[in-house]
Design a protein around this motif. Structure first.
Motif, short mmCIF file in Angstrom:
data_model
loop_
_atom_site.label_atom_id
_atom_site.label_comp_id
_atom_site.label_asym_id
_atom_site.label_seq_id
_atom_site.Cartn_x
_atom_site.Cartn_y
_atom_site.Cartn_z
N ASP A 113 0.83 -1.20 0.00
CA ASP A 113 0.00 0.00 0.00
C ASP A 113 0.87 1.25 0.00
O ASP A 113 0.53 2.26 -0.65
CB ASP A 113 -0.92 0.00 1.22
CG ASP A 113 -1.83 -1.22 1.25
OD1 ASP A 113 -2.29 -1.63 0.17
OD2 ASP A 113 -2.05 -1.76 2.35
N ILE A 114 1.97 1.20 0.72
CA ILE A 114 2.91 2.32 0.70
C ILE A 114 3.55 2.44 -0.68
O ILE A 114 3.72 3.55 -1.21
CB ILE A 114 3.97 2.12 1.80
CG1 ILE A 114 3.28 2.12 3.17
CG2 ILE A 114 5.05 3.22 1.73
CD1 ILE A 114 4.17 1.69 4.30
N ASP A 115 3.89 1.31 -1.27
CA ASP A 115 4.43 1.32 -2.63
C ASP A 115 3.45 1.96 -3.60
O ASP A 115 3.84 2.74 -4.48
CB ASP A 115 4.74 -0.12 -3.05
CG ASP A 115 5.28 -0.21 -4.47
OD1 ASP A 115 6.06 0.69 -4.86
OD2 ASP A 115 4.95 -1.18 -5.18
N GLU A 116 2.16 1.67 -3.44
CA GLU A 116 1.14 2.27 -4.31
C GLU A 116 1.14 3.79 -4.18
O GLU A 116 0.98 4.51 -5.19
CB GLU A 116 -0.24 1.71 -3.95
CG GLU A 116 -1.36 2.24 -4.83
CD GLU A 116 -2.72 1.73 -4.43
OE1 GLU A 116 -3.64 1.77 -5.27
OE2 GLU A 116 -2.89 1.31 -3.25
N MET A 117 1.33 4.30 -2.99
CA MET A 117 1.35 5.74 -2.79
C MET A 117 2.59 6.38 -3.39
O MET A 117 2.59 7.57 -3.71
CB MET A 117 1.26 6.07 -1.30
CG MET A 117 -0.07 5.74 -0.66
SD MET A 117 -0.19 6.47 0.99
CE MET A 117 -0.22 8.22 0.60
#
Length: 226
Positions: A113-117
């Motif tokens: 999810d952090i990677d997506e951001m």
């Protein structure tokens, strides 16, 4: 340099909106379990160069250090905006050019999810709202610039206005895991029915509570002994 800031409020004073449902010790255990899960997710994210926790208690500091975070302990800060702002300032002084914050009460967040951001190209303000689409559960500022923060009710729209004043493009990501924060009794219900991972959050909180009173109140309803 990419930096993630996690602000952690004192567990004993957290989650007061759950007071009709949980006693103070239960609220503290849930807040602690949630914060530790967020710290773990950020710690396991390989794309992050600097991890910084802004805390006001020794317990939160020890938890963050255990997850290989650097700690900024500031008991003088009031509210999430002040804590995140202090963390962002410290990160920029350290040379961070891409700054991100994740609330400590989004226990389902994962490294991906952090990677997506981190994917949207700069310049950009990236945000994930709460389930109501009003608050801000996560934010990324790239480039790392000074922007007024408004965490709390209706913060998403206020952050959009701040970005417009800075001529900064905005990207709002719909991520169901990050949108589920734990603020109200309805959020606890949503967490319990969200799936196995959501129920594990409650079990982990129950394990913390059980160390104090040997209770099983946090087990999912179908597994409770009463």
């Amino acid at each position: 340099m990419i930096c993630v800031v996690v602000p952690i409020k004192a567990f004993t004073s957290a989650k007061t909106r759950l007071s009709d449902r949980l006693d103070p010790d239960q609220r503290a255990c849930l807040a602690q379990a949630s914060a530790d899960r967020v710290l773990r997710a950020v710690a396991d994210c390989p794309f992050v160069d600097l991890r910084l926790a802004v805390v006001d208690t020794e317990l939160a500091a020890k938890m963050a250090l255990h997850r290989n975070f650097e700690v900024l302990q500031r008991a003088d800060l009031f509210g999430q905006s002040a804590a995140v702002g202090a963390g962002f300032s410290a990160a920029i002084k350290r040379g961070a050019t891409n700054i991100l914050t994740v609330s400590a009460d989004v226990p389902l967040v994962r490294p991906k999810d952090i990677d997506e951001m981190l994917r949207p190209k700069p310049p950009v303000l990236v945000m994930v709202s709460d389930r109501e689409g009003l608050g801000t559960n996560a934010m990324r500022l790239d480039p790392a610039i000074d922007m007024r923060l408004h965490f709390g009710p209706d913060s998403l729209s206020m952050h959009k206005r701040e970005a417009a004043a800075l001529r900064l493009p905005v990207k709002v990501i719909d991520n169901r895991r990050v949108r589920l924060d734990i603020d109200t009794p309805d959020d606890i219900d949503a967490l319990e029915v969200s799936g196995p991972d959501g129920r594990r959050v409650l079990i982990e909180a129950g394990q913390l509570r059980a160390e104090q009173i040997k209770d099983n109140i946090w087990w999912p309803r179908e597994q409770r002994s009463y």
